[in-house]
Scaffold this active site. Structure first.
Site, PDB file in Angstrom:
ATOM      1  N   THR A 107      -9.964   9.600   8.092  1.00 35.40           N
ATOM      2  CA  THR A 107     -10.292   8.967   8.983  1.00 35.40           C
ATOM      3  C   THR A 107      -9.345   8.635  10.290  1.00 35.40           C
ATOM      4  OG1 THR A 107      -9.992   6.969   8.149  1.00 35.40           O
ATOM      5  CG2 THR A 107     -12.116   7.855   7.523  1.00 35.40           C
ATOM      6  N   PHE A 125       0.646  -1.124  -0.059  1.00 33.74           N
ATOM      7  CA  PHE A 125      -0.069   0.068   0.097  1.00 33.74           C
ATOM      8  C   PHE A 125       1.097   1.123  -0.063  1.00 33.74           C
ATOM      9  CE2 PHE A 125      -3.089   3.202   1.661  1.00 33.74           C
ATOM     10  CZ  PHE A 125      -4.278   2.603   0.822  1.00 33.74           C
ATOM     11  N   HIS A 138      -8.245   5.734  10.918  1.00 31.39           N
ATOM     12  CA  HIS A 138      -7.540   4.480  10.295  1.00 31.39           C
ATOM     13  C   HIS A 138      -6.136   4.657  10.708  1.00 31.39           C
ATOM     14  CE1 HIS A 138      -6.818   0.889   8.355  1.00 31.39           C
ATOM     15  NE2 HIS A 138      -6.293   1.214   7.335  1.00 31.39           N
TER      16      HIS A 138
END
EC number: 2.5.1.78
Length: 153
Positions: free
Chosen positions: A86, A22, A88
């Site tokens: 967010t 990622f 996260h």
């Protein structure tokens, strides 16, 4: 008085690298820097093993497997966690850093934290080879030094 210091000499050392896919455009630059540092300091290319994982959260598991294998003098963890809209980011960044620290202490193998945790993409780019150097390169140098200290003690 005896002072123990690690040297940046990589001959005969073996390293595992685990890297999150990622944000790969950042992680790839960190990986390039890490491999460059290892080779420049004498590590043979055949003594570098790279494991790609889906994201930063998965890095500690593979780092732990690498450390438990006792095949490596050090493990280098690379990736990029970039803050979004967010919460996260907070969970991932916290758990990755805790996981890596725990592996180092539990397995007594240097497991180096080369995961960028940045507020924005610009900060990540700066730390992956532009204004702020390459943190992958720095992580690899830390791994070499720590592996040498461990071998002395």
């Amino acid at each position: 008085m005896n002072i123990i210091e690690g040297k940046l000499i990589g001959q005969s050392l073996k390293f595992g690298i685990t890297i999150g896919r990622f944000n790969e455009f950042i992680g790839g630059k960190l990986l390039d820097g890490a491999v460059d540092a290892l080779i420049r300091h004498g590590v043979d290319e055949k003594d570098i093993e790279i494991a790609w994982v889906p994201g930063a959260f998965e890095i500690p598991l593979i780092a732990k497997k690498m450390a438990k294998s006792k095949k490596y003098d050090g493990i280098i963890c690379l990736g990029a966690v970039i803050r979004g809209a967010t919460t996260h980011y907070d969970y991932v960044a916290s758990e990755v850093s805790k996981g890596i620290a725990k592996i180092t202490l539990d397995e007594e193998v240097p497991v180096i934290f080369g995961v960028l945790t940045t507020e924005n993409i610009e900060q990540a780019i700066e730390r992956a080879g532009t204004k702020a150097g390459n943190k992958g390169y720095e992580a690899a140098c830390t791994a070499i030094e720590m592996a040498n200290i461990i071998n002395i003690i």
